[in-house]
Enzyme design. Structure first.
Site, PDB file in Angstrom:
ATOM      1  N   SER A  26       4.051 -20.204  29.343  1.00  0.00           N
ATOM      2  CA  SER A  26       3.433 -20.574  28.075  1.00  0.00           C
ATOM      3  C   SER A  26       2.185 -21.392  28.358  1.00  0.00           C
ATOM      4  CB  SER A  26       4.430 -21.395  27.251  1.00  0.00           C
ATOM      5  OG  SER A  26       3.822 -21.793  26.058  1.00  0.00           O
ATOM      6  N   CYS A  83      10.653 -29.059  20.168  1.00  0.00           N
ATOM      7  CA  CYS A  83      11.219 -28.016  19.302  1.00  0.00           C
ATOM      8  C   CYS A  83      12.478 -28.520  18.610  1.00  0.00           C
ATOM      9  CB  CYS A  83      11.564 -26.773  20.113  1.00  0.00           C
ATOM     10  SG  CYS A  83      10.272 -26.307  21.260  1.00  0.00           S
TER      11      CYS A  83
END
Ligand code: PMP
Length: 391
Positions: A198, A329
């Site tokens: 990522s 998250c």
């Protein structure tokens, strides 16, 4: 003085990366699927980026597929493998990121998959013997175990895992989101089926990532509707993002040793100042204290609760010190850290993840430790004066 020690959540965009992206956000705006010159310029940029990523990982460009990030890449790998190969058993750990746990959980809820969890000790280390037994008694399992844990920093030996999984003919996926760009990964040195990256974790833009799929493996697409990414992931490519990702990875590997040394020094300096400082009873979660068993950029500290109440995280945030209690998250779900809950230790404490980057300095470390010491000294003072009042 604002200090950012939350680099496992995301990192600052490198100006060199931004410069590489600008043409594709301005005059080079073609769609890579268009056959005219503007489109073909964009296509070249995407394919050059694929080459860059592949060569840094010692893979072939046809093994690299661009995605919107690691969440999507993990989904493609797991769902794709399960559906392509009719896998009915998965092996994972309770310390994985939710992108892995919830994907496997969904198939399990739908009755299509049995999921076994490897045993872990109180520091989060995987019990390899237990894993071997799971593999022995469950032919054709998919094994999903991460390289670096995003909350406690534990570093797993990918090569040892790969040797074990492949010995039992398993399919091997690793969530390498926190290690790509920080550790050299040579895909010719060990056998893995899927790994992910990522861009925003290594000073690239957000919303772009990639999946490596071993050339002997296929995956059924998750997203239908376009032939992009060779049919594995339809949708017009995020050209500027892809260019930024490749540039960010190139810079990360170019400067890897220098940054590794710098960031490791920051981590050990931080640990040294904390453990020799006035705050009593500091402990470390997972293996984050151990240099050889954890990522050089993450340390997760279990501080004693403040006697006067209040959260240490909030106090630090008020003083412009940006850290994290767990993964960014999981902050959205308010359910706390599933990683720390599963370690079953130090939950009666204020657990704080500090994650460093090349932009941090020893002065930042000194400042943060000084602030922490002040918070605890003041707390001690308030607690003492309360006692006197009562007396
Ligand atoms: N896996 C791990 C280990 C992560 O740390 C993260 C980011 N918190 C992800 C997956 C998800 O990455 P992305 O933000 O690219 O979707």
């Amino acid at each position: 003085m604002e200090i950012y020690f939350d680099n496992a959540a995301t990192t600052a965009l490198d100006p060199e990366v931004l410069n590489a992206m600008i043409p594709y956000l301005t005059n080079q705006y073609g769609n890579p699927s268009s056959s005219h010159a503007l489109g073909q310029k964009a296509r070249e940029a995407v394919e050059e980026s694929r080459h860059t990523v592949a060569s840094l990982l010692n893979a072939s460009p046809s093994d690299i597929f661009f995605t919107s990030g690691a969440t999507e890449a993990n989904n493609i790998a797991l769902s794709g493998a399960i559906r392509t190969y009719d896998i009915s058993h998965a092996i994972t750990s309770r310390l994985e990121h939710k992108a892995v746990l919830q994907t496997l959980g969904q198939y399990s809820q739908e009755g299509e998959l049995d999921v076994s969890f490897v045993k872990i000790d109180s520091k989060g280390n995987i019990d390899f013997e237990y894993l071997e037994n799971l593999l022995k008694f469950n032919a054709q399992s998919i094994v999903s175990l991460m390289h670096v844990n995003n909350e406690i920093g534990n570093l797993t030996d990918l090569k040892a895992l790969s040797a074990l999984v492949k010995y039992y003919d398993g399919i091997f996926h690793s969530d390498t989101t926190q290690s790509i760009g920080k550790y050299r990964i040579d895909l010719q040195e060990f056998d893995i089926d899927y790994l992910v990256g990522s861009s925003h974790k290594f000073h690239g833009p957000k919303g772009v990532g990639f999946i490596y799929i071993n050339k002997y493996k296929k995956v059924r697409p998750l997203i239908y509707g376009g032939a992009q990414e060779r049919g594995t992931r339809g949708g017009t490519e995020n050209v500027a993002g892809i260019v930024g990702l490749a540039k960010a990875l190139e810079i990360s590997y170019r400067d890897l040793e220098k940054n590794h040394n710098h960031i490791s020094y920051l981590k050990s300096f931080f640990i040294e100042l904390l453990t020799n400082g006035p705050i009593k009873n500091i402990r470390f979660n997972g293996e984050s204290f151990a240099e050889d068993k954890s990522s050089y950029s993450i340390v997760n500290v279990a501080f004693p609760h403040l006697k006067h109440g209040g959260s240490l995280l909030d106090k630090l945030a008020q003083l412009e010190i940006y850290v994290s209690g767990g993964s960014a998250c999981s902050n959205l779900t308010q359910s706390g850290s599933h990683v720390l809950k599963n370690l079953k230790v130090h939950l009666d404490r204020d657990n704080v993840r500090f994650s460093f980057s090349k932009h941090n300095t020893p002065q930042d470390i000194r400042h943060v430790v000084k602030v922490l010491n002040q918070i605890y000294q003041e707390d001690e003072g308030i607690a003492k004066s309360k006692l006197l009042e009562v007396a």
